[in-house]
Design an enzyme around this catalytic site. Structure first.
Site, PDB file in Angstrom:
ATOM      1  N   THR A   1       0.846  -1.196   0.000  1.00 45.00           N
ATOM      2  CA  THR A   1       0.000   0.000   0.000  1.00 45.00           C
ATOM      3  C   THR A   1       0.880   1.244   0.000  1.00 45.00           C
ATOM      4  OG1 THR A   1      -0.100  -0.005   2.419  1.00 45.00           O
ATOM      5  CG2 THR A   1      -1.898  -1.116   1.233  1.00 45.00           C
TER       6      THR A   1
ATOM      7  N   GLU B   1      -3.902   4.690   2.671  1.00 47.24           N
ATOM      8  CA  GLU B   1      -3.010   3.750   1.985  1.00 47.24           C
ATOM      9  C   GLU B   1      -3.682   3.230   0.724  1.00 47.24           C
ATOM     10  OE1 GLU B   1      -1.425   0.726   4.485  1.00 47.24           O
ATOM     11  OE2 GLU B   1      -1.415   2.005   6.270  1.00 47.24           O
TER      12      GLU B   1
HETATM   13  P1  ADP Z   1       5.128   0.818   3.498  1.00 45.96           P
HETATM   14  O1  ADP Z   1       4.898   0.386   4.905  1.00 45.96           O
HETATM   15  O2  ADP Z   1       6.397   1.605   3.308  1.00 45.96           O
HETATM   16  O3  ADP Z   1       3.940   1.533   2.913  1.00 45.96           O
HETATM   17  P2  ADP Z   1       4.333  -1.489   1.918  1.00 45.96           P
HETATM   18  O4  ADP Z   1       4.704  -2.905   2.235  1.00 45.96           O
HETATM   19  O5  ADP Z   1       2.916  -1.076   2.169  1.00 45.96           O
HETATM   20  O6  ADP Z   1       5.351  -0.541   2.685  1.00 45.96           O
HETATM   21  O7  ADP Z   1       4.733  -1.225   0.405  1.00 45.96           O
HETATM   22  C1  ADP Z   1       4.354   0.003  -0.185  1.00 45.96           C
HETATM   23  C2  ADP Z   1       5.254   0.434  -1.329  1.00 45.96           C
HETATM   24  O8  ADP Z   1       5.323  -0.591  -2.325  1.00 45.96           O
HETATM   25  C3  ADP Z   1       4.674   1.645  -2.023  1.00 45.96           C
HETATM   26  O9  ADP Z   1       5.072   2.863  -1.412  1.00 45.96           O
HETATM   27  C4  ADP Z   1       5.219   1.505  -3.433  1.00 45.96           C
HETATM   28  O10 ADP Z   1       6.460   2.195  -3.553  1.00 45.96           O
HETATM   29  C5  ADP Z   1       5.439   0.007  -3.604  1.00 45.96           C
HETATM   30  N1  ADP Z   1       4.452  -0.692  -4.457  1.00 45.96           N
HETATM   31  C6  ADP Z   1       4.783  -1.645  -5.378  1.00 45.96           C
HETATM   32  N2  ADP Z   1       3.698  -2.123  -5.998  1.00 45.96           N
HETATM   33  C7  ADP Z   1       2.622  -1.460  -5.466  1.00 45.96           C
HETATM   34  C8  ADP Z   1       1.205  -1.524  -5.721  1.00 45.96           C
HETATM   35  N3  ADP Z   1       0.686  -2.367  -6.640  1.00 45.96           N
HETATM   36  N4  ADP Z   1       0.396  -0.711  -5.001  1.00 45.96           N
HETATM   37  C9  ADP Z   1       0.926   0.122  -4.071  1.00 45.96           C
HETATM   38  N5  ADP Z   1       2.239   0.224  -3.788  1.00 45.96           N
HETATM   39  C10 ADP Z   1       3.100  -0.555  -4.478  1.00 45.96           C
HETATM   40 MG    MG Z   2       1.954   0.799   2.985  1.00 41.91          MG
END
Ligand code: ADP
Ligand code: MG
Length: 144
Positions: free
Chosen positions: A26, A77
């Protein structure tokens, strides 16, 4: 109602609640975007369109209470219904929020959570194919 709702901001790092591990990364929107939400904007799961680097994607979004801030602040998110090669932290993400799927729920197990996420993605994908919602993909906000 406050829908459709338009928002945009640079993707920030979240708090590693394991979204990627659950198969649902997200992209988190920054605090100023969340602070601009109307007070009556319900927490829960929404769907709509998102634009990132000149492409437009279906999205499913959660607005929830953020445990990192002792549930005093909301988080926003966005999961894009697309497989990306790379992360896109720091990039401008626009969202056009169109519909409500369900309230925030507490799940008894990770399996139940994963099942709910898949169902939310399914609802989002199908809802956005309906003509009334599909036409918003052409909204100039997303392409400008
Ligand atoms: P965080 O806790 O940093 O938000 P996540 O595990 O939720 O980590 O991963 C989010 C990140 O993954 C986003 O900020 C983006 O850079 C990347 N990402 C890759 N594919 C997607 C997708 N399909 N939708 C949203 N984010 C994605
Ligand atoms: Mg996230």
């Amino acid at each position: 109602s406050y829908l459709p709702y338009y928002a945009a901001g640079k993707v920030i790092a979240g708090f590693g609640r394991g979204s990627k591990a659950l198969g649902c990364p997200t992209a988190n929107l920054p605090e100023e975007v969340i602070e601009a939400l109307p007070a009556e904007f319900e927490t829960g799961i929404y769907y709509g369109w998102a634009s990132l680097e000149k492409s437009i994607y279906k999205m499913v979004m959660s607005i929830g209470w953020n445990p990192f801030y002792k549930n005093e602040k909301k988080s926003m998110e966005v999961h894009l219904l697309h497989e990306f090669e790379n992360d896109f932290y720091g990039k401008e993400l626009k969202v056009l929020v169109l519909g409500y799927v369900r309230p925030e729920l507490n799940f008894a197990s990770v399996d139940e959570l994963i099942t709910a996420i898949h169902s939310d993605i399914d609802v989002a994908a199908k809802s956005l194919d309906e003509p009334l919602m599909a036409k918003y993909k052409e909204d100039s906000f997303l392409s400008s």
